[in-house]
Write an enzyme that holds these catalytic residues in place. Structure first.
Site, PDB file in Angstrom:
ATOM      1  N   HIS A  42      73.918  49.908  23.013  1.00  0.00           N
ATOM      2  CA  HIS A  42      74.625  49.736  21.745  1.00  0.00           C
ATOM      3  C   HIS A  42      75.174  51.051  21.218  1.00  0.00           C
ATOM      4  CE1 HIS A  42      73.039  45.620  21.300  1.00  0.00           C
ATOM      5  NE2 HIS A  42      71.905  46.102  21.776  1.00  0.00           N
ATOM      6  N   CYS A  89      78.396  42.338  34.051  1.00  0.00           N
ATOM      7  CA  CYS A  89      76.964  42.361  34.376  1.00  0.00           C
ATOM      8  C   CYS A  89      76.200  41.417  33.456  1.00  0.00           C
ATOM      9  CB  CYS A  89      76.405  43.777  34.234  1.00  0.00           C
ATOM     10  SG  CYS A  89      77.298  45.027  35.178  1.00  0.00           S
ATOM     11  N   ARG A 219     101.174   7.548  42.682  1.00  0.00           N
ATOM     12  CA  ARG A 219     101.444   6.111  42.531  1.00  0.00           C
ATOM     13  C   ARG A 219     102.581   5.864  41.538  1.00  0.00           C
ATOM     14  NH1 ARG A 219      95.202   3.882  41.997  1.00  0.00           N
ATOM     15  NH2 ARG A 219      94.307   5.300  43.532  1.00  0.00           N
ATOM     16  N   HIS A 383      87.325  13.946  44.627  1.00  0.00           N
ATOM     17  CA  HIS A 383      87.663  14.645  45.868  1.00  0.00           C
ATOM     18  C   HIS A 383      86.779  14.084  46.972  1.00  0.00           C
ATOM     19  CE1 HIS A 383      88.356  17.766  48.829  1.00  0.00           C
ATOM     20  NE2 HIS A 383      89.311  18.261  48.067  1.00  0.00           N
ATOM     21  N   GLU A 396      90.309  20.853  51.348  1.00  0.00           N
ATOM     22  CA  GLU A 396      91.200  19.983  52.107  1.00  0.00           C
ATOM     23  C   GLU A 396      91.852  20.738  53.263  1.00  0.00           C
ATOM     24  OE1 GLU A 396      94.918  17.112  50.823  1.00  0.00           O
ATOM     25  OE2 GLU A 396      93.232  17.431  49.484  1.00  0.00           O
ATOM     26  N   ARG A 399      90.414  20.036  56.723  1.00  0.00           N
ATOM     27  CA  ARG A 399      90.995  18.884  57.424  1.00  0.00           C
ATOM     28  C   ARG A 399      92.416  19.184  57.861  1.00  0.00           C
ATOM     29  NH1 ARG A 399      91.127  14.647  53.323  1.00  0.00           N
ATOM     30  NH2 ARG A 399      90.426  16.192  51.806  1.00  0.00           N
ATOM     31  N   ARG A 420      93.784  11.997  48.507  1.00  0.00           N
ATOM     32  CA  ARG A 420      92.381  12.110  48.116  1.00  0.00           C
ATOM     33  C   ARG A 420      91.790  10.801  47.616  1.00  0.00           C
ATOM     34  NH1 ARG A 420      92.787  17.969  44.982  1.00  0.00           N
ATOM     35  NH2 ARG A 420      92.837  19.239  46.887  1.00  0.00           N
ATOM     36  N   HIS A 522      86.575  15.767  40.786  1.00  0.00           N
ATOM     37  CA  HIS A 522      87.253  17.013  41.107  1.00  0.00           C
ATOM     38  C   HIS A 522      88.337  17.394  40.102  1.00  0.00           C
ATOM     39  CE1 HIS A 522      88.787  20.321  43.374  1.00  0.00           C
ATOM     40  NE2 HIS A 522      89.940  19.737  43.629  1.00  0.00           N
ATOM     41  N   HIS A 523      89.141  16.442  39.672  1.00  0.00           N
ATOM     42  CA  HIS A 523      90.291  16.779  38.825  1.00  0.00           C
ATOM     43  C   HIS A 523      90.538  15.643  37.848  1.00  0.00           C
ATOM     44  CE1 HIS A 523      93.997  19.260  38.302  1.00  0.00           C
ATOM     45  NE2 HIS A 523      94.496  18.128  37.854  1.00  0.00           N
ATOM     46  N   ARG A 562      96.284  13.394  42.198  1.00  0.00           N
ATOM     47  CA  ARG A 562      96.903  14.693  42.469  1.00  0.00           C
ATOM     48  C   ARG A 562      96.830  15.026  43.949  1.00  0.00           C
ATOM     49  NH1 ARG A 562      95.094  19.648  43.401  1.00  0.00           N
ATOM     50  NH2 ARG A 562      92.958  19.286  42.715  1.00  0.00           N
TER      51      ARG A 562
END
Length: 589
Positions: A42, A89, A219, A383, A396, A399, A420, A522-523, A562
């Site tokens: 301090h 820290c 979609r 996900h 992803e 894959r 997804r 996930h989202h 997404r």
């Protein structure tokens, strides 16, 4: 205070020495006995100079050195060598209360930390105090700025830097003890079309294709105007990141994309941490004032329903009001708010989440309080590949680079490049509601993030397919047949089973690997409604003067699902748009 004494103590405790040997119950007591008393931390005894705790952290490093000096090669998991970067820290080490390894907010490492038996205190931001919020508003602003940006993830940093470059005075507030948000956990990359990287890799792509893929993946519930902006400005977004010090030269394909358009760091590192660490440096370079441990509590509007400021709750400074002509919401979604998840999508109640613990929907709730309109608020993405028994997302990209996905028996059941939502639905229909990602040494050597999963003990490894089957409980003959068929498909370029379009690697070179995965939250695709200028809209679809938003806090960009690679693109493109327009509004005469 001696560097050797304290450094040795910290490292010794981390490898398992009982911290009772320190003869102190908390870190402050230890310093009082061994150093310069309260002056160790301090400038003024009993007070902390700023909410970010900059002075305290400077003192820590002046004695112990920076993270590079504290790295310990003897540790399998070294908390000073983290993807979070060179964070404060005080994120882990507390002076007057229990110290706690921040890593374990997501992980479950068996790490020891000095003074972890000190008294545990209630978190400074555990409650919302409406009385103190109203008192701060009644008192009036204690400070003025042009633009306040709420949330220091990728969208927040990009907005802050853009606003600063436009000439505005900017204050960036973040409730966590370090910046990064969900962006710090992003592993994949950024989708973009028409870049030099695509040209160098001879990838033919079009803005129209980017738009079509994104609309189809969502979609067709996306706002077409926002998607067009995302696609049209994506290449400029990559160039912008490069100007701030980010390398994005690697190129991969994510699920739902017809071509390779996911840009990543060339050295194979995860995109999110790489981007955030570069943005931190850029924000410092451009003089963006960033306040950590500072939670925005309420948006303040005048009688004309125009933004005039925000109430902030600082860890040490308490409640105060900042006046500003523009405020930008970049607080992320609500993927870690269990109550909101259960309310908006009851079928996802109790599902694990890959989100940062800061993703609690604060910005959405603040915007709703002043009459902002919501878009697609109940659409949540699961996900498909989160490590079982963890909150670690298996990117992803794994894959996309070439891993195959099989069920508990060892049989493929869907194209690995499916979107997804479809991949998640398919996994949940498999025995045990989980899957295995299987790959070989080619992919292991190519993708640095995979070696990170191995470091975390998430991979099963064997020298033969039969050995891998035994380790994972899969049927040996079925797994061998599955891999054999896939290798033939890869050789001919024709996936006769599931019509996977891109198969860059076969599975032929030992050792062989598998990681167990299952869907998790996930989202959150929905959030505050914005227009093409990133202005937040009210319930009558009129802009709320002075309020902007970008990133996962918004809705409309992604529709009902997404695509991988579009989140970072969203934070960069609309973060920059929001920052520029917020600055223009604030500086307007």
């Amino acid at each position: 205070m001696k560097f050797a004494v304290l450094s040795g103590l910290i490292l010794a405790c981390l490898v398992g020495v009982n911290n009772a040997e320190a003869n102190a119950n908390d870190l402050a007591s230890f310093h009082k006995d061994k150093g310069d008393g309260c002056k160790t931390c301090h400038q003024t005894p009993g007070k902390v100079a700023d909410d970010s705790e900059n002075y305290i952290n400077t003192q820590c490093k002046s004695c112990h050195g920076d993270y590079a000096a504290l790295k310990n090669p003897k540790l399998k998991i070294d908390p000073h060598d983290s993807h979070l970067g060179d964070i404060n820290c005080t994120s882990c080490h507390k002076g007057h209360e229990q110290s706690k390894v921040y890593c374990n907010e997501c992980h479950s490492f068996d790490l020891k930390i000095p003074f972890n038996d000190a008294k545990k205190k209630e978190a400074w931001d555990a409650k919302w105090d409406q009385q103190k919020i109203q008192q701060a508003i009644a008192k009036g602003p204690v400070e003025s700025t042009d633009v306040v940006i709420i949330g220091a993830g990728s969208a927040g940093y990009n907005a802050a830097i853009a606003a600063k470059q436009a000439g505005a005075k900017v204050i960036l507030v973040e409730k966590a003890p370090f910046s990064g948000g969900n962006s710090m956990l992003a592993a994949g990359g950024m989708n973009a079309v028409g870049t030099p990287q695509q040209k160098a890799h001879h990838v033919e792509d079009k803005v129209e294709w980017f738009v079509e893929d994104t609309m189809k993946g969502g979609r067709y519930a996306n706002d077409p105007k926002l998607v067009e902006i995302l696609a049209e400005q994506s290449a400029a977004g990559v160039k912008w990141l490069e100007s701030l010090g980010v390398n994005m030269d690697d190129l991969k394909r994510s699920g739902g994309a017809r071509v390779d358009r996911t840009h990543r760091p060339a050295d194979g590192r995860s995109a999110g941490p790489t981007i955030i660490q570069a943005l931190r440096k850029a924000a410092d370079k451009y003089g963006v004032e960033t306040r950590l441990n500072s939670r925005a509590e309420k948006l303040v509007v005048n009688d004309d329903h125009q933004i005039v400021g925000v109430v902030v709750h600082g860890k040490h400074s308490g409640y105060y009001m900042l006046s500003a002509k523009s405020v930008v919401l970049t607080t992320g979604g609500y993927g870690y708010n269990k109550e909101m998840i259960a309310y908006y999508r009851p079928t996802f109640k109790g599902m694990t989440s890959s989100n940062n613990i800061t993703a609690t929907g604060d910005g959405i709730n603040m915007a709703k309080e002043i009459g902002a309109s919501m878009t697609d608020i109940d659409w949540i993405q699961a996900h498909p590949t989160i490590g079982v028994d963890s909150r670690i997302l298996i990117s992803e990209t794994v894959r996309g680079v070439g891993a195959i996905m099989v069920n508990a028996k060892g049989q493929r059941f869907i194209s690995e490049l499916a979107t997804r939502d479809r991949a998640s639905d398919a996994i949940l229909k498999q025995p045990g509601k989980f899957a295995w990602l299987v790959f070989d040494n080619q992919l292991y050597k190519k993708a640095k993030m995979v070696r990170g999963y191995d470091h975390l003990g998430m991979l099963k490894t064997a020298d033969t397919i039969d050995g891998l089957a035994k380790l994972t409980g899969m049927d040996s003959k079925l797994l061998a047949s599955t891999i054999g068929d896939y290798n033939q498909y890869q050789k001919t370029g024709d996936d006769k089973a599931f019509h996977r379009q891109d198969m860059p690697l076969n599975v032929t070179q030992p050792p062989y690997y598998a990681v167990k995965v299952a869907p998790g939250i996930h989202h959150t695709m929905g959030g505050v409604a914005i227009d093409t200028k990133a202005e937040v809209l009210d319930l009558q679809s009129w802009p709320i003067k002075g309020l902007y938003a970008a990133g996962e806090v918004t809705g409309g960009v992604h529709g009902y699902n997404r695509l991988g690679g579009n989140a970072i693109a969203d934070t960069v493109v609309f973060g920059k748009i929001a920052g520029e327009n917020a600055a223009a509004n604030a500086l307007k005469k």
